[in-house]
Each structure stands twice: as C-alpha cells, then as structure tokens.
Design a protein around this motif. Structure first.
Motif, PDB file in Angstrom:
ATOM      1  N   SER A 142      57.985  34.816  46.996  1.00  0.00           N
ATOM      2  CA  SER A 142      56.549  35.062  46.972  1.00  0.00           C
ATOM      3  C   SER A 142      55.800  33.823  47.447  1.00  0.00           C
ATOM      4  O   SER A 142      56.224  32.694  47.203  1.00  0.00           O
ATOM      5  N   LEU A 143      54.706  34.065  48.144  1.00  0.00           N
ATOM      6  CA  LEU A 143      53.879  32.962  48.633  1.00  0.00           C
ATOM      7  C   LEU A 143      52.798  32.664  47.608  1.00  0.00           C
ATOM      8  O   LEU A 143      52.287  33.582  46.960  1.00  0.00           O
ATOM      9  N   PRO A 144      52.410  31.396  47.451  1.00  0.00           N
ATOM     10  CA  PRO A 144      51.339  31.064  46.507  1.00  0.00           C
ATOM     11  C   PRO A 144      50.046  31.787  46.880  1.00  0.00           C
ATOM     12  O   PRO A 144      49.712  31.917  48.066  1.00  0.00           O
ATOM     13  N   ALA A 145      49.323  32.236  45.875  1.00  0.00           N
ATOM     14  CA  ALA A 145      48.084  32.993  46.108  1.00  0.00           C
ATOM     15  C   ALA A 145      47.022  32.167  46.822  1.00  0.00           C
ATOM     16  O   ALA A 145      46.192  32.713  47.547  1.00  0.00           O
ATOM     17  N   ASP A 146      47.056  30.852  46.657  1.00  0.00           N
ATOM     18  CA  ASP A 146      46.044  29.995  47.276  1.00  0.00           C
ATOM     19  C   ASP A 146      46.416  29.560  48.698  1.00  0.00           C
ATOM     20  O   ASP A 146      45.705  28.784  49.315  1.00  0.00           O
ATOM     21  N   GLU A 147      47.550  30.056  49.224  1.00  0.00           N
ATOM     22  CA  GLU A 147      47.972  29.733  50.587  1.00  0.00           C
ATOM     23  C   GLU A 147      48.307  31.017  51.348  1.00  0.00           C
ATOM     24  O   GLU A 147      49.465  31.275  51.677  1.00  0.00           O
ATOM     25  N   SER A 194      54.181  29.923  34.787  1.00  0.00           N
ATOM     26  CA  SER A 194      52.958  29.977  35.584  1.00  0.00           C
ATOM     27  C   SER A 194      52.476  31.415  35.710  1.00  0.00           C
ATOM     28  O   SER A 194      53.250  32.361  35.621  1.00  0.00           O
ATOM     29  N   GLN A 195      51.190  31.558  35.916  1.00  0.00           N
ATOM     30  CA  GLN A 195      50.607  32.892  36.010  1.00  0.00           C
ATOM     31  C   GLN A 195      51.082  33.625  37.260  1.00  0.00           C
ATOM     32  O   GLN A 195      51.281  34.826  37.247  1.00  0.00           O
ATOM     33  N   THR A 196      51.251  32.896  38.348  1.00  0.00           N
ATOM     34  CA  THR A 196      51.756  33.508  39.579  1.00  0.00           C
ATOM     35  C   THR A 196      53.242  33.202  39.690  1.00  0.00           C
ATOM     36  O   THR A 196      53.652  32.053  39.663  1.00  0.00           O
ATOM     37  N   TYR A 197      54.028  34.218  39.821  1.00  0.00           N
ATOM     38  CA  TYR A 197      55.479  34.095  39.882  1.00  0.00           C
ATOM     39  C   TYR A 197      55.886  33.681  41.282  1.00  0.00           C
ATOM     40  O   TYR A 197      55.530  34.331  42.249  1.00  0.00           O
ATOM     41  N   ILE A 218      55.863  40.798  53.631  1.00  0.00           N
ATOM     42  CA  ILE A 218      55.566  42.076  52.979  1.00  0.00           C
ATOM     43  C   ILE A 218      54.429  41.809  52.002  1.00  0.00           C
ATOM     44  O   ILE A 218      54.510  40.880  51.195  1.00  0.00           O
ATOM     45  N   LEU A 219      53.374  42.598  52.098  1.00  0.00           N
ATOM     46  CA  LEU A 219      52.274  42.531  51.137  1.00  0.00           C
ATOM     47  C   LEU A 219      52.479  43.670  50.158  1.00  0.00           C
ATOM     48  O   LEU A 219      52.425  44.840  50.523  1.00  0.00           O
ATOM     49  N   LEU A 220      52.745  43.332  48.918  1.00  0.00           N
ATOM     50  CA  LEU A 220      53.025  44.314  47.873  1.00  0.00           C
ATOM     51  C   LEU A 220      52.067  44.025  46.728  1.00  0.00           C
ATOM     52  O   LEU A 220      52.137  42.949  46.123  1.00  0.00           O
ATOM     53  N   GLY A 221      51.168  44.964  46.455  1.00  0.00           N
ATOM     54  CA  GLY A 221      50.103  44.666  45.501  1.00  0.00           C
ATOM     55  C   GLY A 221      49.177  43.660  46.156  1.00  0.00           C
ATOM     56  O   GLY A 221      48.694  43.879  47.250  1.00  0.00           O
ATOM     57  N   HIS A 222      48.985  42.536  45.513  1.00  0.00           N
ATOM     58  CA  HIS A 222      48.164  41.467  46.097  1.00  0.00           C
ATOM     59  C   HIS A 222      48.996  40.222  46.353  1.00  0.00           C
ATOM     60  O   HIS A 222      48.464  39.119  46.461  1.00  0.00           O
TER      61      HIS A 222
END
Length: 127
Positions: free
Chosen positions: A115-120, A64-67, A87-91
C-alpha cells in the motif's frame, strides 16, 4: 450464455467481500514511459473491476492508522498482469510487485502489493 468473467463480476457486485477497484498501468507514449516535470512516473487508468485486499500476509504488528504492509490483492480481470502497476481499492492505492496466483478460468488474479502512503498519491494522468 455468460462468460466466466461476467459471472464473477455479477457475483462480486453483491458480495460483501469485494469492493470496487480501479486498475492503472504505467503511462506510455511512443512505447516509452511518461514522466512529469519533477521526474515522477505517470499512470493511466486501464479499467474498473472488483477486488479485495488480504492483509494476513503481514506478520509484523503495526499500530499506525494507515496500514503500509505487504498485501495480497485479488481482482477480477482478464487484463494481462504484466501491464498492471497500481490498484485503487477503496481509498488506498496498492503498488503491484508480482503475480502471486490466478484461478484456472483466468477470471481472478492475486497480486503481491504494497500500500502507498495516503499523503503520497501517485501521479495519475487520466483517472
């Protein structure tokens, strides 16, 4: 004379390994966690520092594109680890699960995170 944390922060600022990181804790009022109307936990910004994510702990290949595997995230901080939640690291937001290690000077802290999903995105009360 500079403290060890000041020296580490100056080094991280010019290091290609480190990037800016924002630390968040669970939002509290009168000693109790704060939730929004939908029942989602809210978070408050604790501070800004530098850090990096080591994804080598993950052993399962993901295409997947998002790890979204397990990470070891290292941050330069003297903040107590029991107060860190995100922790917010990068985006990418990382949810802190446990402390993995710390250095002898108390300058850097390595945490086991997911890591949390980018859409949540998490509910940040004060960024």
């Amino acid at each position: 004379m500079n403290s060890p944390i000041d020296t580490a922060l100056r080094m991280a600022k010019v290091s290609p390994l480190y990037s800016e990181a924002v630390l968040y804790g669970v939002a509290e009022e009168s000693g109790a966690a704060v939730f929004d109307a939908a029942g989602e936990m809210q978070f408050d910004r604790i501070g800004q520092t530098y850090g990096y994510a080591d994804k080598s702990k993950e052993t399962v290949f993901t295409a997947s594109q998002t790890y979204e595997g397990s990470h070891l995230v290292t941050v330069i901080t003297d903040y107590a680890p029991n107060g860190l939640a995100l922790i917010l690291l990068g985006h990418v937001f990382y949810a802190v699960h446990s402390v993995h290690s710390s250095d002898v000077l108390g300058v850097s802290l390595t945490l086991d995170c997911t890591s949390l999903p980018a859409d949540e995105p998490p509910n940040i009360r004060n960024a």
